[in-house]
Motif scaffolding. Structure first.
Motif, short mmCIF file in Angstrom:
data_model
loop_
_atom_site.label_atom_id
_atom_site.label_comp_id
_atom_site.label_asym_id
_atom_site.label_seq_id
_atom_site.Cartn_x
_atom_site.Cartn_y
_atom_site.Cartn_z
N GLU A 65 28.50 38.14 43.65
CA GLU A 65 28.43 37.98 45.11
C GLU A 65 26.99 37.91 45.59
OE1 GLU A 65 30.81 41.05 46.81
OE2 GLU A 65 32.70 40.18 46.09
N GLY A 66 26.17 37.15 44.87
CA GLY A 66 24.80 36.92 45.30
C GLY A 66 23.82 38.01 44.96
N LYS A 67 24.25 39.05 44.25
CA LYS A 67 23.37 40.16 43.91
C LYS A 67 23.35 40.39 42.41
CE LYS A 67 24.26 42.62 48.27
NZ LYS A 67 24.76 43.89 48.85
N LYS A 68 22.20 40.87 41.90
CA LYS A 68 22.10 41.24 40.51
C LYS A 68 22.89 42.51 40.25
CE LYS A 68 17.55 39.38 39.21
NZ LYS A 68 16.22 39.75 38.66
N THR A 69 23.72 42.46 39.22
CA THR A 69 24.50 43.63 38.82
C THR A 69 24.25 43.90 37.35
OG1 THR A 69 26.23 43.16 40.45
CG2 THR A 69 26.82 44.61 38.61
N SER A 70 23.72 45.09 37.04
CA SER A 70 23.44 45.43 35.65
C SER A 70 24.73 45.71 34.90
CB SER A 70 22.53 46.66 35.58
OG SER A 70 22.37 47.05 34.22
N LEU A 71 24.81 45.17 33.68
CA LEU A 71 25.98 45.43 32.83
C LEU A 71 25.72 46.54 31.81
CD1 LEU A 71 27.23 41.79 32.09
CD2 LEU A 71 27.78 43.30 34.02
N ILE A 72 24.52 47.10 31.82
CA ILE A 72 24.18 48.16 30.87
C ILE A 72 25.00 49.41 31.15
CG2 ILE A 72 22.32 49.60 29.96
CD1 ILE A 72 21.95 46.65 29.32
N LYS A 73 25.56 49.98 30.09
CA LYS A 73 26.36 51.22 30.13
C LYS A 73 27.66 51.08 30.90
CE LYS A 73 22.55 54.44 29.32
NZ LYS A 73 21.87 55.68 29.75
N ARG A 74 28.11 49.86 31.10
CA ARG A 74 29.41 49.66 31.74
C ARG A 74 30.49 49.50 30.66
NH1 ARG A 74 29.58 48.28 37.30
NH2 ARG A 74 27.52 47.96 38.21
N LYS A 75 31.69 49.98 30.99
CA LYS A 75 32.82 49.88 30.06
C LYS A 75 33.21 48.41 29.90
CE LYS A 75 33.39 54.35 29.55
NZ LYS A 75 33.10 55.02 28.26
N THR A 76 33.81 48.10 28.75
CA THR A 76 34.21 46.73 28.47
C THR A 76 35.17 46.20 29.53
OG1 THR A 76 33.93 47.10 26.09
CG2 THR A 76 35.29 45.23 26.75
N TYR A 77 36.14 47.03 29.95
CA TYR A 77 37.11 46.57 30.94
C TYR A 77 36.47 46.31 32.30
CZ TYR A 77 37.28 51.58 32.18
OH TYR A 77 36.96 52.87 32.53
N THR A 78 35.40 47.06 32.61
CA THR A 78 34.68 46.82 33.87
C THR A 78 33.93 45.49 33.80
OG1 THR A 78 34.40 49.19 34.21
CG2 THR A 78 32.95 47.73 35.47
N ILE A 79 33.30 45.23 32.66
CA ILE A 79 32.58 43.97 32.48
C ILE A 79 33.56 42.80 32.55
CG2 ILE A 79 31.29 42.62 30.78
CD1 ILE A 79 29.94 45.24 29.92
N THR A 80 34.74 42.96 31.98
CA THR A 80 35.76 41.92 32.08
C THR A 80 36.13 41.66 33.53
OG1 THR A 80 36.67 42.47 29.90
CG2 THR A 80 38.10 41.24 31.40
N SER A 81 36.32 42.73 34.30
CA SER A 81 36.70 42.57 35.71
C SER A 81 35.60 41.92 36.54
CB SER A 81 37.07 43.94 36.32
OG SER A 81 35.92 44.76 36.48
N LEU A 82 34.35 42.03 36.08
CA LEU A 82 33.22 41.41 36.79
C LEU A 82 33.08 39.92 36.46
CD1 LEU A 82 30.52 44.22 36.47
CD2 LEU A 82 31.65 43.47 38.56
N GLY A 83 33.80 39.47 35.41
CA GLY A 83 33.82 38.03 35.18
C GLY A 83 33.39 37.55 33.81
N LEU A 84 33.40 38.43 32.80
CA LEU A 84 33.06 38.00 31.44
C LEU A 84 34.31 38.10 30.57
CD1 LEU A 84 30.21 38.49 32.63
CD2 LEU A 84 29.50 39.28 30.38
N GLY A 85 34.73 36.96 30.02
CA GLY A 85 35.87 36.93 29.10
C GLY A 85 35.41 36.45 27.74
N ARG A 86 36.19 36.81 26.69
CA ARG A 86 35.76 36.42 25.35
C ARG A 86 36.93 36.26 24.40
NH1 ARG A 86 32.74 40.86 21.71
NH2 ARG A 86 33.00 39.11 20.24
N THR A 87 36.67 35.51 23.33
CA THR A 87 37.54 35.49 22.17
C THR A 87 36.75 36.09 21.01
OG1 THR A 87 36.82 33.31 21.37
CG2 THR A 87 38.63 33.36 22.98
N PHE A 88 37.44 36.27 19.88
CA PHE A 88 36.82 36.96 18.75
C PHE A 88 36.82 36.08 17.51
CE2 PHE A 88 38.19 40.21 21.65
CZ PHE A 88 37.19 41.16 21.61
N GLN A 89 35.85 36.36 16.63
CA GLN A 89 35.75 35.62 15.38
C GLN A 89 37.04 35.76 14.57
OE1 GLN A 89 32.22 36.65 13.24
NE2 GLN A 89 32.68 35.33 11.51
N ASN A 90 37.58 36.98 14.51
CA ASN A 90 38.88 37.22 13.91
C ASN A 90 39.89 37.38 15.03
OD1 ASN A 90 37.81 37.39 11.20
ND2 ASN A 90 37.00 39.39 11.76
#
Length: 257
Positions: A65-90
């Motif tokens: 929302e136009g502001k810098k948000t640090s992802l350091i020390k955030r839980k994985t589910y919080t980072i997902t809710s902020l907009g980062l999704g991923r797949t895995f090698q396995n």
């Protein structure tokens, strides 16, 4: 600011530096590759960006929302809710659940009806469930999986399991999608289909994609920019043409002298 800014990112495991002083920027709606030899630190970098590992030092800032948000020390589910999704090698599907349920699990963060409504099964709960189910079916149809909704994930062919994992990641509605070696184990035809699929994802969803991949033809074909890691350090960054002709990359990754 960029959508994602990474500065001086470092991860040490004991005396080993798996990722060292990495800088990277991702912009809106671009397709970027991340390449390097085995053991270069690519998946470790993904794990740092998505909260699986905590950095030893460095900065990871996401534009929210136009502001810098640090992802350091955030839980994985919080980072997902902020907009980062991923797949895995396995592949990490819920293999004993149906195809549809795998996608719905990816959508659980978007269910806003609340715990009480869920327990009491209120009309709002059923309306929300219906909406999420419709969205899941639309996603599956985009990836030609609409006829497989009730099949168990473990019974899908390998290529379709890969597609389902991407669908589940997209179900979280990410701003950035991290794809960790999506062509691993695929035959040439499946890889060609995947190349078309990655293009379709960017066109349909208008999101940023960061792609780890060993198949150089796929990377050179779809990526606008490429970062190159070697022994945890970023040794090159540029367009596919620049990377293809970079002497350090040729030596480190493509086997040149």
């Amino acid at each position: 600011m960029s959508l994602l800014e990474v500065k001086q990112l470092t991860k040490n495991f004991g005396g080993l530096s798996a990722v060292s002083m990495v800088n990277m920027e991702l912009e809106d709606n671009e397709l970027v590759g991340l390449i390097g030899p085995n053991g270069a630190g690519k998946t470790t970098l993904f794990n740092l960006l998505t909260g699986v590992y905590e950095p030893t030092e460095g900065v990871i800032d996401l534009e929210v929302e136009g502001k810098k948000t640090s992802l350091i020390k955030r839980k994985t589910y919080t980072i997902t809710s902020l907009g980062l999704g991923r797949t895995f090698q396995n592949i990490r599907l819920f293999k004993d659940l149906s195809v549809l349920d795998n996608v719905l699990i990816g959508m659980h963060e978007k269910n806003k009806v609340g715990t009480l409504a869920s327990i009491l099964r209120t009309p709002a709960y059923y309306q929300s469930e219906k909406k999420l189910r419709e969205e899941a079916l639309e996603l599956l149809a985009l990836f030609n999986l609409e006829t497989k909704t009730e099949e168990l994930a473990k019974n899908l062919p390998y290529g379709e399991q890969r597609r389902l994992e991407i669908v589940r990641a997209l179900a979280t509605k990410p701003k950035i999608l991290f794809l960790d070696e999506p062509a691993a184990g695929m035959n040439p035809q499946e890889t060609a289909n995947l190349t078309a699929l990655i293009r379709q994802i960017q066109k349909e969803f208008k999101i940023t994609i960061l792609l780890i991949e060993h198949d150089m033809s796929l990377v050179m074909d779809v990526c606008e920019r490429i970062y190159v890691l070697e022994y945890g350090r970023m040794i090159a960054h540029g367009t596919p043409e620049e990377i293809k002709n970079n002497e350090a990359v040729i030596k480190a990754y493509l086997g040149g002298e």
